[in-house]
Every structure is written in C-alpha cells, then in structure tokens.
Scaffold this motif. Structure first.
Motif, PDB file in Angstrom:
ATOM      1  N   THR A  50       0.852  -1.176   0.000  1.00 46.55           N
ATOM      2  CA  THR A  50       0.000   0.000   0.000  1.00 46.55           C
ATOM      3  C   THR A  50       0.898   1.239   0.000  1.00 46.55           C
ATOM      4  OG1 THR A  50      -1.866   1.085   1.112  1.00 46.55           O
ATOM      5  CG2 THR A  50      -0.150   0.153   2.520  1.00 46.55           C
ATOM      6  N   THR A  51       0.325   2.396  -0.248  1.00 39.92           N
ATOM      7  CA  THR A  51       1.120   3.626  -0.308  1.00 39.92           C
ATOM      8  C   THR A  51       1.727   3.945   1.050  1.00 39.92           C
ATOM      9  OG1 THR A  51      -0.376   4.468  -2.011  1.00 39.92           O
ATOM     10  CG2 THR A  51       1.066   6.066  -0.948  1.00 39.92           C
ATOM     11  N   ASN A  52       2.990   4.322   1.042  1.00 35.43           N
ATOM     12  CA  ASN A  52       3.707   4.676   2.262  1.00 35.43           C
ATOM     13  C   ASN A  52       3.924   6.189   2.298  1.00 35.43           C
ATOM     14  OD1 ASN A  52       5.275   4.811   4.534  1.00 35.43           O
ATOM     15  ND2 ASN A  52       6.886   3.447   3.809  1.00 35.43           N
ATOM     16  N   PHE A  53       3.269   6.859   3.236  1.00 35.03           N
ATOM     17  CA  PHE A  53       3.420   8.306   3.388  1.00 35.03           C
ATOM     18  C   PHE A  53       4.455   8.661   4.457  1.00 35.03           C
ATOM     19  CE2 PHE A  53      -0.744   7.823   1.439  1.00 35.03           C
ATOM     20  CZ  PHE A  53      -0.759   8.833   0.494  1.00 35.03           C
ATOM     21  N   PHE A  54       5.126   7.658   4.971  1.00 36.88           N
ATOM     22  CA  PHE A  54       6.223   7.850   5.925  1.00 36.88           C
ATOM     23  C   PHE A  54       5.808   8.693   7.134  1.00 36.88           C
ATOM     24  CE2 PHE A  54       8.042   7.298   1.671  1.00 36.88           C
ATOM     25  CZ  PHE A  54       8.804   6.154   1.887  1.00 36.88           C
ATOM     26  N   GLY A  55       4.589   8.455   7.600  1.00 42.72           N
ATOM     27  CA  GLY A  55       4.125   9.098   8.824  1.00 42.72           C
ATOM     28  C   GLY A  55       3.662  10.534   8.674  1.00 42.72           C
ATOM     29  N   MET A  56       3.618  11.060   7.461  1.00 43.22           N
ATOM     30  CA  MET A  56       3.178  12.448   7.251  1.00 43.22           C
ATOM     31  C   MET A  56       1.654  12.465   7.086  1.00 43.22           C
ATOM     32  SD  MET A  56       6.203  14.127   4.907  1.00 43.22           S
ATOM     33  CE  MET A  56       6.231  12.850   3.660  1.00 43.22           C
ATOM     34  N   ASN A  57       0.964  12.656   8.204  1.00 41.00           N
ATOM     35  CA  ASN A  57      -0.490  12.525   8.218  1.00 41.00           C
ATOM     36  C   ASN A  57      -1.194  13.568   7.360  1.00 41.00           C
ATOM     37  OD1 ASN A  57      -0.349  10.338   9.975  1.00 41.00           O
ATOM     38  ND2 ASN A  57      -0.366  11.641  11.791  1.00 41.00           N
ATOM     39  N   THR A  58      -0.701  14.804   7.385  1.00 46.88           N
ATOM     40  CA  THR A  58      -1.369  15.842   6.600  1.00 46.88           C
ATOM     41  C   THR A  58      -1.223  15.587   5.103  1.00 46.88           C
ATOM     42  OG1 THR A  58       0.619  17.239   6.717  1.00 46.88           O
ATOM     43  CG2 THR A  58      -1.094  17.605   8.370  1.00 46.88           C
ATOM     44  N   VAL A  59      -0.083  15.046   4.702  1.00 46.71           N
ATOM     45  CA  VAL A  59       0.108  14.696   3.291  1.00 46.71           C
ATOM     46  C   VAL A  59      -0.840  13.567   2.907  1.00 46.71           C
ATOM     47  CG1 VAL A  59       1.728  13.821   1.570  1.00 46.71           C
ATOM     48  CG2 VAL A  59       2.517  15.447   3.306  1.00 46.71           C
ATOM     49  N   GLU A  60      -0.938  12.559   3.773  1.00 44.11           N
ATOM     50  CA  GLU A  60      -1.826  11.430   3.488  1.00 44.11           C
ATOM     51  C   GLU A  60      -3.282  11.862   3.386  1.00 44.11           C
ATOM     52  OE1 GLU A  60      -2.824   6.939   5.210  1.00 44.11           O
ATOM     53  OE2 GLU A  60      -1.450   8.260   6.295  1.00 44.11           O
ATOM     54  N   GLY A  73       6.604   5.992  -2.365  1.00 37.74           N
ATOM     55  CA  GLY A  73       7.004   4.834  -1.567  1.00 37.74           C
ATOM     56  C   GLY A  73       5.844   3.900  -1.296  1.00 37.74           C
ATOM     57  N   VAL A  74       6.173   2.653  -0.977  1.00 35.95           N
ATOM     58  CA  VAL A  74       5.164   1.662  -0.631  1.00 35.95           C
ATOM     59  C   VAL A  74       5.610   0.899   0.615  1.00 35.95           C
ATOM     60  CG1 VAL A  74       4.340   1.351  -2.999  1.00 35.95           C
ATOM     61  CG2 VAL A  74       6.214  -0.086  -2.147  1.00 35.95           C
ATOM     62  N   LYS A  75       4.661   0.252   1.258  1.00 38.97           N
ATOM     63  CA  LYS A  75       4.962  -0.621   2.386  1.00 38.97           C
ATOM     64  C   LYS A  75       4.058  -1.844   2.313  1.00 38.97           C
ATOM     65  CE  LYS A  75       1.861   1.975   5.444  1.00 38.97           C
ATOM     66  NZ  LYS A  75       1.736   2.738   6.728  1.00 38.97           N
ATOM     67  N   GLY A  76       4.552  -2.949   2.820  1.00 38.03           N
ATOM     68  CA  GLY A  76       3.783  -4.183   2.755  1.00 38.03           C
ATOM     69  C   GLY A  76       2.523  -4.121   3.600  1.00 38.03           C
ATOM     70  N   GLN A  77       1.532  -4.895   3.190  1.00 34.26           N
ATOM     71  CA  GLN A  77       0.297  -5.017   3.963  1.00 34.26           C
ATOM     72  C   GLN A  77      -0.063  -6.491   4.052  1.00 34.26           C
ATOM     73  OE1 GLN A  77      -2.952  -3.046   1.981  1.00 34.26           O
ATOM     74  NE2 GLN A  77      -2.555  -3.996   0.014  1.00 34.26           N
ATOM     75  N   PHE A  78      -0.404  -6.943   5.232  1.00 35.30           N
ATOM     76  CA  PHE A  78      -0.765  -8.348   5.428  1.00 35.30           C
ATOM     77  C   PHE A  78      -1.588  -8.477   6.701  1.00 35.30           C
ATOM     78  CE2 PHE A  78       3.533  -7.491   6.892  1.00 35.30           C
ATOM     79  CZ  PHE A  78       3.499  -7.901   8.225  1.00 35.30           C
ATOM     80  N   VAL A 130       6.454  -2.437  11.207  1.00 36.47           N
ATOM     81  CA  VAL A 130       7.732  -2.166  11.852  1.00 36.47           C
ATOM     82  C   VAL A 130       8.161  -0.785  11.407  1.00 36.47           C
ATOM     83  CG1 VAL A 130       8.477  -4.560  11.970  1.00 36.47           C
ATOM     84  CG2 VAL A 130       8.997  -3.238   9.953  1.00 36.47           C
ATOM     85  N   ASN A 131       9.069  -0.184  12.123  1.00 36.43           N
ATOM     86  CA  ASN A 131       9.593   1.117  11.715  1.00 36.43           C
ATOM     87  C   ASN A 131      10.471   0.961  10.508  1.00 36.43           C
ATOM     88  OD1 ASN A 131       8.344   2.450  13.853  1.00 36.43           O
ATOM     89  ND2 ASN A 131      10.031   1.986  15.242  1.00 36.43           N
ATOM     90  N   ASP A 132      10.250   1.820   9.505  1.00 41.16           N
ATOM     91  CA  ASP A 132      11.079   1.767   8.299  1.00 41.16           C
ATOM     92  C   ASP A 132      12.448   2.336   8.600  1.00 41.16           C
ATOM     93  OD1 ASP A 132       9.046   0.662   6.922  1.00 41.16           O
ATOM     94  OD2 ASP A 132       8.353   2.524   5.985  1.00 41.16           O
TER      95      ASP A 132
END
Length: 463
Positions: A132-142, A285-290, A461-463
């Motif tokens: 899924t899309t990874n916004f790297f913790g930037m909530n306002t951007v997401e 960026g992306v991050k895994g989802q499961f 986990v933390n990237d």
C-alpha cells in the motif's frame, strides 16, 4: 546448492470444524492464497487442474493491471479496460475456488485464516497481499493527497483533476486558479515518471481544446524526487534520457528535494520551497500489507515478510509469501528482490512447483530471480529500456513498451479495448474518457482512509 527436503503435511479433507465459509468437498490438500495480484494469479495458473484445492481470497472480485493505472487517471483508458473478473479468469478451473472476503487474521497454531465473512482451515497458506502507499508518517500529506495503488485511486485522481480544471474556469481569483491548475507528483520512479508524462501531454493537447478560457501554460506540472536522479533502479542512461524527455514536455523536475508538508492547498519542501497546488499525487514509496498473526520478528524493512530462498516465511513450515510482500534476504539480495511485476510472476510460478513437490515430499531448488530488464514510458512515442547490456530509448522503445504491456493484460477483450484506445490516441491525441461520473472530495477521501485503517489491521515495523 543442494535440494532442500521440505516437511510433508498430511493431506486433510476440505471440511473442518473451524470452517464456516462454504467450499466444495474435497480430500485434496487445500492451498489458501490471499491476494489476486500478479503473484497470486501466477500461482493459481500453476496449480490449476492439479490434485489440490486452491482457494483465493481477495477484497475485490477482479484483478487489476497496475502498470496502466496512470492512464485511467489521465482519462486515456476506462477502468474496465485494465480490470478482469476473477470468476471469468477461473472459468473451467475445477479445483480453484474464489471467495470475495478480506482476510483479517492468521492463526498459525491451528492453520486457520479469519476473514470478515468467516473462517477456514488451510494446509498451505500463501500471502500475496502486495503493498500500500507509504506516506512515511506524514499525516497531513496522506489526508490531502492521493496515492495510485488501485483502480479507485486512479478514478479519484481523474475526478479530482477534471473537477479542479472545471472550477478553474469558473473562479475569478487568480491565486485559486493557479492552485487548481498546478499538479505535483511526488516520487521519480516509473509510476511518477509515467504519470508526469501523461499529464504533460494532457496539458499540451487536450487543455487548449477543452478549456479555451485560459492558456495551457497555466497548468504547471512538478515532479519531486528525493534522490539525485529519476528511475533510480534503472541505468544512468535511462535516468538522463527520462529527465530530458520530461523537460521537453515542460515538466518541472526537482531532484534532491522532498515534500515535508501539504495542507491541500500549499506544498512545502525540505529546502524551504513552497508553491500552491490543489492536486498532489503521491508515488514516493510503498509498504507491505498483510493480516495480523505473523510474529513481528519476521517482518523486515518496508513491512515485508522475511522468507528463506524457498519463499517460506521465516519461523513457519506451511506459510509462504510471494510478490511485493516477500523479502528473500540472502547474501546476493540483502534488501530482497525488486518489487515489480516480473518478480511477482516468477515467484508465483516457482511456488506452484514447490507446493506440488512438497506434497510429494520431494526436494526443491531455491528461487532464482531472472531479471528480464526494465521499461518505462514518458508520454507517447518516448520510452527508456534497460535490457541486459543494452540501454536505449526513443520511439522504438515506446513501441516495445506498448507491445509488452498490451500482451500482459488479462483477457482478449481488454487487450482489444486498450489497443483500440491507443491507436486512436496515437493519431489524434484524443482522450475520450473525460467524464466526471461522481463527485470527488478530499474530505470523503480522508474518511475512506480512516475507515480503511480501522478495518485492516496490518503488522508493522519502523522503516
């Protein structure tokens, strides 16, 4: 490397006390696959007509051809051109069962998967859930931007773009008009590059005809990349050609730059730059989802599942991972394999062979990824390619890109529709799908994001 003997799991009947999702009766071993992307479909194709019951779970009832999502987003294709129903795909596969459900939790101790529709038992479990899309913790951007990971994202982008262009024709406020007609794409990988090229051609060929109220020069397209070059996974030659192609299309490329904040109207960058834009598309960026249930110690950078060279998830004997979610960590691949379609397809086909051998208690060889090269297009008639020692770009590369992608789409009808649209567009630069079917609002999108995060609990986990 010597063949690896794998523990054989005794075949069990399809009906278990823990099952409450209806499935056909069988005495064959049951393979449960979670996710119908490139990896999951490749595995199904390998196991069809074999003495094994294959159960595919997906939250959608269709497979989507992700490499062309950007063309739906920019009005070049209709969504049904790049999606294909699973049930039509599996027509005639007597040992394959599809169930529309979302897997929420795995219980490895009892070999059970829990879904939002009920539970079933598995003999072998394969996670092909993708990213899924990874916004790297930037909530306002997401909250204020759009990713581009599925067909709904593409339609949201299309509706946002067209609605903002219509509003720009209405407003008398010059500052608001600038914001409505400025587009920012974050991420200089293939998705970002292809999206920027398609938007630039929309600006050049469609905007003057559809919106004579203002000059096409009012539409600014920014491509922001945190690294020092575009297409960082490809060659320097491909990167430099891509930069030149985009600049020829008047795309403003910002390298060594990153977005730090976006409030829906103003973009702020790390270097202190700010500019107005009501259209921000995130491909950085992306991050895994499961599902829940996998021990966090087996999750590595990027929220991927660490597997052995046989695609078995570390710490488990009958759980496997394939595609973008799998991180095959070896001496030669310390970061895992690239998260691209060809990796997913190769792993799906390989795991099909492994499972069939596993059931016979035969040894298997480790997975070996074969890099078939990389292609990326920058608008029509221009593309770049890295095929082994050969690095090239231009018109014939674009033809090669078109053929490869057209032949990879599921279904003859879909290939015909895409091919026809491309042929018309090639000669006319026309995009006939400029329809606002439903209103899009960032408020409703933010609510959808919140609901999705509540409904789907992913290990992290933390990237």
């Amino acid at each position: 490397m010597e063949d690896k003997p794998i523990h054989n799991i005794e075949s069990k009947s399809a009906c278990k006390a823990t099952d409450n999702i209806c499935l056909p009766d069988t005495h064959w071993p049951r393979v449960v696959i979670v996710g119908g992307g490139f990896a999951g479909l490749a595995l199904v194709e390998k196991l069809k007509h074999k003495e094994v019951q294959v159960v595919l779970f997906d939250k959608n009832n269709f497979h989507q051809f992700q490499p062309l999502l950007y063309q739906v987003a920019t009005s070049a294709l209709e969504p049904d051109s790049i999606v294909f129903p699973f049930r039509k795909q599996f027509n005639g596969y007597k040992n394959v069962v599809f169930r529309l459900a979302e897997v929420e939790e795995i219980q490895p101790s009892s070999n059970v998967v829990k879904t939002n529709k009920g539970n079933i038992h598995y003999d072998y479990l394969v996670l092909a859930t993708g990213t899924t899309t990874n916004f790297f913790g930037m909530n306002t951007v997401e909250e204020n931007s759009l990713g581009m990971k599925d067909i709904r994202d593409s339609l949201n982008i299309r509706h946002m773009m067209l609605q903002n262009l219509e509003q720009a024709a209405i407003t008398c406020d010059d500052e608001e008009r600038d914001a409505l007609t400025n587009f920012v794409i974050v991420g200089g990988g293939p998705a970002g590059v292809e999206m920027a090229g398609a938007l630039a051609e929309f600006c050049k060929y469609i905007l003057p005809k559809d919106y004579p109220e203002y000059s096409s020069s009012i539409m600014n397209i920014y491509l922001i990349e945190a690294g020092k070059e575009l297409l960082s996974t490809m060659s320097n030659k491909a990167s430099s050609k891509t930069l030149r192609y985009l600049e020829d299309l008047n795309v403003k490329v910002l390298l060594n730059e990153s977005v730090t904040n976006y409030d829906g109207n103003k973009v702020s960058t790390k270097s202190g730059k700010t500019f107005l834009a009501k259209n921000l598309i995130w491909t950085a960026g992306v991050k895994g989802q499961f599902p829940e249930g996998i021990d966090a110690k087996h999750v590595v950078r990027g929220n991927r599942l660490k597997t052995d060279p046989f695609l078995m998830v570390e710490g488990y004997e009958n759980i496997f991972a394939i595609g973008d979610i799998a991180a095959v960590i070896t001496e030669n691949t310390p970061k895992g394999h690239p998260q691209v379609a060809q990796t997913a397809i190769q792993q799906g086909k390989y795991l099909g062979k492994v499972l069939l051998k596993l059931m016979k208690n035969e040894g298997v060889k480790p997975f070996e990824y074969k890099d078939k090269g990389a292609l990326a297009t920058v608008g029509k008639r221009k593309a770049v390619a890295d095929l082994g020692k050969f690095k090239f770009g231009g018109y014939f590369t674009w033809l090669l890109w078109s053929i490869v992608h057209l032949m990879s789409i599921s279904g003859f009808r879909n290939r015909l529709m895409v091919g026809f649209n491309w042929a018309v567009s090639y000669f006319t630069y026309e995009k006939s799908n400029r329809l606002i079917i439903r209103n899009f609002s960032k408020a409703s999108n933010s609510k959808s994001i919140a609901n999705s995060q509540t409904a789907v609990k992913n290990a992290s986990v933390n990237d």
